[in-house]
Write a protein that holds these residues in place. Structure first.
Motif, PDB file in Angstrom:
ATOM      1  N   MET A   1       5.254  10.350  -5.374  1.00  0.00           N
ATOM      2  CA  MET A   1       6.125   9.258  -4.975  1.00  0.00           C
ATOM      3  C   MET A   1       5.727   8.010  -5.483  1.00  0.00           C
ATOM      4  O   MET A   1       4.442   7.673  -5.772  1.00  0.00           O
ATOM      5  N   ALA A   2       6.529   7.124  -5.955  1.00  0.00           N
ATOM      6  CA  ALA A   2       6.232   5.935  -6.519  1.00  0.00           C
ATOM      7  C   ALA A   2       5.867   4.875  -5.277  1.00  0.00           C
ATOM      8  O   ALA A   2       6.663   4.733  -4.468  1.00  0.00           O
ATOM      9  N   ASP A   3       4.661   4.171  -5.579  1.00  0.00           N
ATOM     10  CA  ASP A   3       4.500   2.920  -4.609  1.00  0.00           C
ATOM     11  C   ASP A   3       5.119   1.426  -5.177  1.00  0.00           C
ATOM     12  O   ASP A   3       5.040   1.027  -6.113  1.00  0.00           O
ATOM     13  N   LEU A   4       6.192   1.109  -4.227  1.00  0.00           N
ATOM     14  CA  LEU A   4       6.761  -0.406  -4.436  1.00  0.00           C
ATOM     15  C   LEU A   4       6.585  -1.086  -3.319  1.00  0.00           C
ATOM     16  O   LEU A   4       7.391  -1.769  -3.063  1.00  0.00           O
ATOM     17  N   SER A   5       5.313  -0.982  -3.125  1.00  0.00           N
ATOM     18  CA  SER A   5       4.835  -1.858  -1.617  1.00  0.00           C
ATOM     19  C   SER A   5       4.605  -3.475  -1.947  1.00  0.00           C
ATOM     20  O   SER A   5       4.759  -4.144  -1.213  1.00  0.00           O
ATOM     21  N   ASP A   6       4.560  -3.835  -3.337  1.00  0.00           N
ATOM     22  CA  ASP A   6       4.220  -5.205  -3.665  1.00  0.00           C
ATOM     23  C   ASP A   6       5.390  -6.085  -3.121  1.00  0.00           C
ATOM     24  O   ASP A   6       6.615  -5.898  -3.424  1.00  0.00           O
ATOM     25  N   PRO A   7       5.066  -6.813  -2.227  1.00  0.00           N
ATOM     26  CA  PRO A   7       6.117  -7.717  -1.863  1.00  0.00           C
ATOM     27  C   PRO A   7       6.931  -8.584  -2.760  1.00  0.00           C
ATOM     28  O   PRO A   7       8.011  -9.034  -2.669  1.00  0.00           O
TER      29      PRO A   7
END
Length: 144
Positions: free
Chosen positions: A1-7
């Motif tokens: 899973m890719a982490d796209l948590s950067d606001p």
């Protein structure tokens, strides 16, 4: 899973979508070769031409672009595209994860008319993309 948590990713997405902003593209890259975390690499207002200059042949990246075109003499349309870039020198393990990670990216960069898979920079020339957008857009009165 890719982490796209950067606001910053969502902020840039909203900026590209905003009618009040000149920003018309954003570029996401992986933090490192081994990381599944995506970061905002760049944004700009120079469209596909400017975006092509930012793409790295050794990377896999995702871009979100607002494309403006005239449907006829009287109207202009704006549509959004999602670009999945796999550079010609991208590592095999990174390529293998792209299809899974692209699904995660689509959950964040949700609204787009077409997805454009790009393996070389010429895949991002504006005219063929506009033709695809016209076809996807429904009514076309100029025979495209």
């Amino acid at each position: 899973m890719a982490d796209l948590s950067d606001p910053k990713i969502d902020e840039a997405y909203q900026d590209v979508r905003s009618d009040k902003s000149d920003t018309n593209w954003l570029l996401l890259d992986y933090e490192s070769d081994r990381s599944d975390k995506l970061k905002l690499t760049a944004t700009g207002s120079g469209g596909l031409t400017e975006l092509r200059e930012q793409l790295d042949d050794g990377k896999a990246s995702y871009a979100y672009v607002r494309v403006q075109y005239a449907n006829d003499k009287e109207s202009k349309r704006e549509k959004f595209i999602l670009v999945v870039w796999i550079g010609p020198n991208c590592k095999v393990m990174r390529k293998a994860k792209i299809s899974v990670h692209a699904a995660d990216v689509k959950n964040v960069l949700r609204v787009f008319s077409i997805e454009v898979p790009a393996r070389e920079k010429d895949d991002l020339k504006e005219e063929p993309i506009i033709i695809k957008l016209r076809k996807a857009g429904g009514a076309s009165y100029d025979g495209v």
